[in-house]
Design a protein around this motif. Structure first.
Motif, PDB file in Angstrom:
ATOM      1  N   ILE A 373       0.825  -1.208   0.000  1.00  0.00           N
ATOM      2  CA  ILE A 373       0.000   0.000   0.000  1.00  0.00           C
ATOM      3  C   ILE A 373       0.859   1.258   0.000  1.00  0.00           C
ATOM      4  CG2 ILE A 373      -1.912  -1.143   1.177  1.00  0.00           C
ATOM      5  CD1 ILE A 373      -1.044   0.236   3.762  1.00  0.00           C
ATOM      6  N   TYR A 374       2.174   1.103   0.107  1.00  0.00           N
ATOM      7  CA  TYR A 374       3.056   2.262   0.220  1.00  0.00           C
ATOM      8  C   TYR A 374       3.789   2.605  -1.076  1.00  0.00           C
ATOM      9  CZ  TYR A 374       2.168   1.619   5.169  1.00  0.00           C
ATOM     10  OH  TYR A 374       1.546   1.483   6.394  1.00  0.00           O
ATOM     11  N   ASP A 375       3.499   1.911  -2.167  1.00  0.00           N
ATOM     12  CA  ASP A 375       4.100   2.277  -3.449  1.00  0.00           C
ATOM     13  C   ASP A 375       3.103   2.014  -4.567  1.00  0.00           C
ATOM     14  OD1 ASP A 375       4.155  -0.471  -4.029  1.00  0.00           O
ATOM     15  OD2 ASP A 375       6.216  -0.701  -3.341  1.00  0.00           O
ATOM     16  N   GLU A 376       3.581   2.121  -5.802  1.00  0.00           N
ATOM     17  CA  GLU A 376       2.687   2.030  -6.959  1.00  0.00           C
ATOM     18  C   GLU A 376       2.304   0.601  -7.328  1.00  0.00           C
ATOM     19  OE1 GLU A 376       6.884   1.670  -8.262  1.00  0.00           O
ATOM     20  OE2 GLU A 376       5.787   3.114  -7.015  1.00  0.00           O
ATOM     21  N   SER A 377       2.879  -0.392  -6.664  1.00  0.00           N
ATOM     22  CA  SER A 377       2.644  -1.784  -7.053  1.00  0.00           C
ATOM     23  C   SER A 377       1.178  -2.192  -6.929  1.00  0.00           C
ATOM     24  CB  SER A 377       3.515  -2.718  -6.208  1.00  0.00           C
ATOM     25  OG  SER A 377       3.229  -2.561  -4.824  1.00  0.00           O
ATOM     26  N   LEU A 421      -7.492   4.052 -11.903  1.00  0.00           N
ATOM     27  CA  LEU A 421      -6.797   2.888 -12.435  1.00  0.00           C
ATOM     28  C   LEU A 421      -6.668   3.044 -13.944  1.00  0.00           C
ATOM     29  CD1 LEU A 421      -8.608   0.069 -10.430  1.00  0.00           C
ATOM     30  CD2 LEU A 421      -6.307   0.948 -10.036  1.00  0.00           C
ATOM     31  N   VAL A 422      -5.611   2.479 -14.505  1.00  0.00           N
ATOM     32  CA  VAL A 422      -5.359   2.594 -15.939  1.00  0.00           C
ATOM     33  C   VAL A 422      -6.309   1.674 -16.700  1.00  0.00           C
ATOM     34  CG1 VAL A 422      -3.660   2.285 -17.766  1.00  0.00           C
ATOM     35  CG2 VAL A 422      -2.953   3.192 -15.552  1.00  0.00           C
ATOM     36  N   ILE A 423      -7.065   2.248 -17.640  1.00  0.00           N
ATOM     37  CA  ILE A 423      -7.991   1.472 -18.457  1.00  0.00           C
ATOM     38  C   ILE A 423      -7.323   1.008 -19.746  1.00  0.00           C
ATOM     39  CG2 ILE A 423     -10.175   1.528 -19.718  1.00  0.00           C
ATOM     40  CD1 ILE A 423     -10.389   1.570 -16.664  1.00  0.00           C
ATOM     41  N   ALA A 424      -6.639   1.920 -20.408  1.00  0.00           N
ATOM     42  CA  ALA A 424      -5.984   1.594 -21.673  1.00  0.00           C
ATOM     43  C   ALA A 424      -4.919   2.647 -21.951  1.00  0.00           C
ATOM     44  CB  ALA A 424      -7.000   1.541 -22.816  1.00  0.00           C
ATOM     45  N   ARG A 445       2.553   5.154 -10.891  1.00  0.00           N
ATOM     46  CA  ARG A 445       3.002   6.303 -10.107  1.00  0.00           C
ATOM     47  C   ARG A 445       2.118   7.516 -10.384  1.00  0.00           C
ATOM     48  NH1 ARG A 445       9.382   7.044 -10.575  1.00  0.00           N
ATOM     49  NH2 ARG A 445       8.893   8.600  -8.972  1.00  0.00           N
ATOM     50  N   THR A 446       1.689   7.655 -11.633  1.00  0.00           N
ATOM     51  CA  THR A 446       0.783   8.755 -11.964  1.00  0.00           C
ATOM     52  C   THR A 446      -0.550   8.586 -11.240  1.00  0.00           C
ATOM     53  OG1 THR A 446       1.792   9.011 -14.148  1.00  0.00           O
ATOM     54  CG2 THR A 446      -0.395   9.960 -13.834  1.00  0.00           C
ATOM     55  N   SER A 447      -1.089   7.360 -11.245  1.00  0.00           N
ATOM     56  CA  SER A 447      -2.336   7.096 -10.524  1.00  0.00           C
ATOM     57  C   SER A 447      -2.199   7.465  -9.056  1.00  0.00           C
ATOM     58  CB  SER A 447      -2.715   5.614 -10.640  1.00  0.00           C
ATOM     59  OG  SER A 447      -3.133   5.289 -11.928  1.00  0.00           O
ATOM     60  N   GLU A 448      -1.106   7.035  -8.468  1.00  0.00           N
ATOM     61  CA  GLU A 448      -0.876   7.285  -7.046  1.00  0.00           C
ATOM     62  C   GLU A 448      -0.794   8.784  -6.761  1.00  0.00           C
ATOM     63  OE1 GLU A 448       2.268   5.813  -3.585  1.00  0.00           O
ATOM     64  OE2 GLU A 448       2.761   5.617  -5.705  1.00  0.00           O
ATOM     65  N   LEU A 449      -0.079   9.521  -7.605  1.00  0.00           N
ATOM     66  CA  LEU A 449       0.092  10.956  -7.381  1.00  0.00           C
ATOM     67  C   LEU A 449      -1.216  11.721  -7.571  1.00  0.00           C
ATOM     68  CD1 LEU A 449       3.534  11.447  -9.173  1.00  0.00           C
ATOM     69  CD2 LEU A 449       3.087  11.625  -6.717  1.00  0.00           C
ATOM     70  N   ILE A 450      -1.982  11.354  -8.600  1.00  0.00           N
ATOM     71  CA  ILE A 450      -3.243  12.056  -8.845  1.00  0.00           C
ATOM     72  C   ILE A 450      -4.236  11.791  -7.717  1.00  0.00           C
ATOM     73  CG2 ILE A 450      -5.222  12.252 -10.391  1.00  0.00           C
ATOM     74  CD1 ILE A 450      -2.658  13.578 -11.394  1.00  0.00           C
ATOM     75  N   LYS A 451      -4.288  10.559  -7.222  1.00  0.00           N
ATOM     76  CA  LYS A 451      -5.197  10.265  -6.113  1.00  0.00           C
ATOM     77  C   LYS A 451      -4.780  11.032  -4.859  1.00  0.00           C
ATOM     78  CE  LYS A 451      -7.311   6.409  -5.613  1.00  0.00           C
ATOM     79  NZ  LYS A 451      -7.727   5.011  -5.386  1.00  0.00           N
ATOM     80  N   ALA A 452      -3.477  11.173  -4.644  1.00  0.00           N
ATOM     81  CA  ALA A 452      -3.009  11.966  -3.505  1.00  0.00           C
ATOM     82  C   ALA A 452      -3.396  13.434  -3.677  1.00  0.00           C
ATOM     83  CB  ALA A 452      -1.495  11.826  -3.362  1.00  0.00           C
ATOM     84  N   LEU A 453      -3.306  13.933  -4.913  1.00  0.00           N
ATOM     85  CA  LEU A 453      -3.695  15.314  -5.188  1.00  0.00           C
ATOM     86  C   LEU A 453      -5.195  15.512  -4.971  1.00  0.00           C
ATOM     87  CD1 LEU A 453      -2.925  18.125  -6.194  1.00  0.00           C
ATOM     88  CD2 LEU A 453      -3.220  17.309  -8.540  1.00  0.00           C
ATOM     89  N   LYS A 454      -6.000  14.546  -5.425  1.00  0.00           N
ATOM     90  CA  LYS A 454      -7.449  14.628  -5.216  1.00  0.00           C
ATOM     91  C   LYS A 454      -7.786  14.620  -3.723  1.00  0.00           C
ATOM     92  CE  LYS A 454     -10.281  12.272  -7.720  1.00  0.00           C
ATOM     93  NZ  LYS A 454     -10.942  11.110  -8.367  1.00  0.00           N
ATOM     94  N   HIS A 455      -7.073  13.785  -2.967  1.00  0.00           N
ATOM     95  CA  HIS A 455      -7.322  13.719  -1.525  1.00  0.00           C
ATOM     96  C   HIS A 455      -6.964  15.044  -0.858  1.00  0.00           C
ATOM     97  CE1 HIS A 455      -7.748  11.918   2.446  1.00  0.00           C
ATOM     98  NE2 HIS A 455      -6.562  12.409   2.768  1.00  0.00           N
TER      99      HIS A 455
END
Length: 522
Positions: A373-377, A421-424, A445-455
């Motif tokens: 839960i602490y990285d992009e994996s 999450l990445v669709i395509a 990493r992009t998903s993780e960063l954008i979700k952090a920005l949204k939060h």
């Protein structure tokens, strides 16, 4: 002396012939206790509960009732063997007083009746015990999901206690409340079974979601041992919660169902299955067909540093057998979770786990991911999983490639709006990836960063809409593509303006709305 009224008779008749009921009682105020226990037993038998399915256990006082009730529910190591018996029912059996009681076997129960008698004395002892026992018994039934009938008398005088056991010293003998508790146990046990069956209604591949729109449901099983991290990852992916908040989450009790709308018309019917031994035994026995029918994807989570891997594998292989029988076309993903706890070579540890799990899976085709839960994996794994649920995702990829060429973009990525999450993604040539040295973990990493920005935006009561970046190395634009997706365009050509990219997104929206609908329906 006032008249004491009992529980009104239910309009519904409840059959207790297949129920298993435990009675746990204190030994203080024995004469009243004995009458209450006898009343409860008589009413249980009247409702059809078999003698061998009634157990009676004594404890010293009312303060000890909660721990005894809780342990009677949890200690059920031989449940699986019990269900193999001819009538599928066997329950703990006890007799009072305690010295003559047989040893208590570990079997499941449908309800517990906690009986005690507290009589007010000259100190505050009475108030403290009443309050703590009441709250503790309530917590036991909420934590376990098994009804706990509150049979603790809290009397101010001896006469009040005697009347409520049908032993009044005057002409009015009162009413034995033990009978009410016996009836309540049968009723609540019957309700709980019915509620459980209703909660597990079968998921169909296609169903009506409302009067105006058609949606497509996919059942996703999330399974694994208790404490493996299933609920935490669900919170991160679907609730936009950061990893720092997952420590507040409690263990899953039985099955928690969540209907997650994904890409508008695709409903992920997510079944988060509690991993405690008692629940796993239940899933693999009398709930087997209900749990494992109509499954599109099973995600099984293993804790990388599990101390009881042998037991985890036994349950996992039993789940595979059930899946082969009831949902042979289901995809299986194995998440080796909490990789951040590995102190040595993480790659080597994951490769070993993957080999072991592939071997244990036999001829079943499985995909293994290492996650934390602490990285992009974690996002990488779930993106791959949801990608398999989109029937015609290749069409989206092909049109994203065309769109990337129109924008002179290095790459275009389509994200699901809620989970990010990445669709395509657009198809990229190996030469382009090599020239621009694109990271292999860039999507996650992009998903993780954008979700952090949204939060972060939500914490200051703002809403995230779009993002533009113009850097010396590249230009990036993130904007809404459809009502359910975001698109990220990466351009390395310094001549391309962000305004032109946004115009292209606006022009492409209608086409991608059609493509998204077609990819779900196909």
């Amino acid at each position: 002396m006032s008249s004491i009224k009992g529980l009104p008779q239910s309009e519904t008749s409840f059959d207790g012939s297949t129920l298993r009921v435990a009675i746990v009682h204190a030994r203080w105020n024995k004469s009243v206790i004995d009458a209450l226990v006898a009343g409860a037993v008589a009413k249980l038998k009247e409702h059809g509960v078999k003698d061998r399915n009634i157990l009676i256990q004594s404890v010293p006082g009312s303060f000890e009732l909660p721990i005894a009730c809780q342990r009677r529910y949890r200690d059920r190591s031989s449940w699986r063997n019990v269900l193999d018996l001819p009538d599928h029912i066997l329950i703990l059996a006890f007799r009072t007083p305690a010295p003559t009681t047989a040893a208590m076997p570990n079997q499941p129960v449908d309800a517990v009746i906690a009986i005690g008698v507290l009589i007010k004395g000259s100190t505050m002892h009475f108030e403290y015990i009443c309050d703590s026992v009441s709250h503790a018994l309530m917590r036991v039934q909420l934590d376990t999901g098994v009804p706990v009938i509150f049979g603790v008398l809290t009397a101010l005088t001896d006469d009040q206690a005697l009347e409520r056991a049908g032993l009044g010293r005057g002409e009015n003998k009162g009413h034995n409340h033990g009978e009410d508790w016996g009836s309540a146990a049968v009723e609540m046990a019957s309700h709980t079974r019915r509620w459980s069956e209703a909660a597990y209604e079968q998921s169909q591949p296609c169903t009506r979601y409302s009067d105006e729109e058609e949606v497509f449901r996919t059942k996703v099983l999330l399974m694994g041992a208790s404490g493996s991290g299933k609920t935490s990852m669900r919170s991160l992916i679907f609730s936009n919660n950061p990893a720092s908040l997952t420590s507040r989450l409690g263990a899953t009790i039985d099955v928690e169902q969540n209907h997650v709308r994904f890409l508008g018309d695709l409903i992920l019917n997510l079944w988060d299955c509690g991993g405690q031994d008692s629940f796993m035994d239940s899933y693999l026995s009398h709930q087997r067909s209900t749990i494992f029918q109509h499954v599109g994807v099973m995600i099984y989570v293993f804790e990388v540093e599990s101390r009881d891997m042998a037991k985890d594998l036994v349950y996992y292989k039993d789940c595979l057998d059930a899946l082969k029988k009831y949902s042979p076309e289901a995809n299986v993903f194995l998440l080796v979770h909490k990789m951040d706890l590995v102190t040595g070579n993480k790659t080597a540890a994951l490769e070993k786990k993957e080999r072991d799990l592939q071997y244990e899976s036999g001829d079943m085709d499985v995909t293994v991911f290492g996650t934390s839960i602490y990285d992009e994996s974690l996002y990488k794994a779930w993106s791959r999983i949801v990608h398999t649920l989109i029937p015609n995702a290749a069409v989206l990829t092909r049109h994203l490639t065309t769109f990337a060429e129109a924008c002179s973009a290095t790459e275009v990525i389509l994200f699901e709006r809620t989970t990010f999450l990445v669709i395509a993604t657009s198809t990229q040539t190996p030469q382009s990836a090599d020239v621009h040295q694109l990271s292999t973990t860039r999507y996650e990493r992009t998903s993780e960063l954008i979700k952090a920005l949204k939060h972060s935006a939500s914490r200051v009561r703002e809403e995230f809409h779009a993002l533009e970046m113009e850097l010396p190395e590249y230009t990036a634009v993130l904007d809404e593509m459809t009502k359910n997706t975001y698109v990220l365009i990466i351009v390395h050509d310094p001549v391309i303006e962000t305004a032109a990219l946004k115009i292209n997104i606006r022009l492409a929206r209608r086409k991608f709305e059609e493509l998204q609908g077609n990819s779900i329906i196909s």
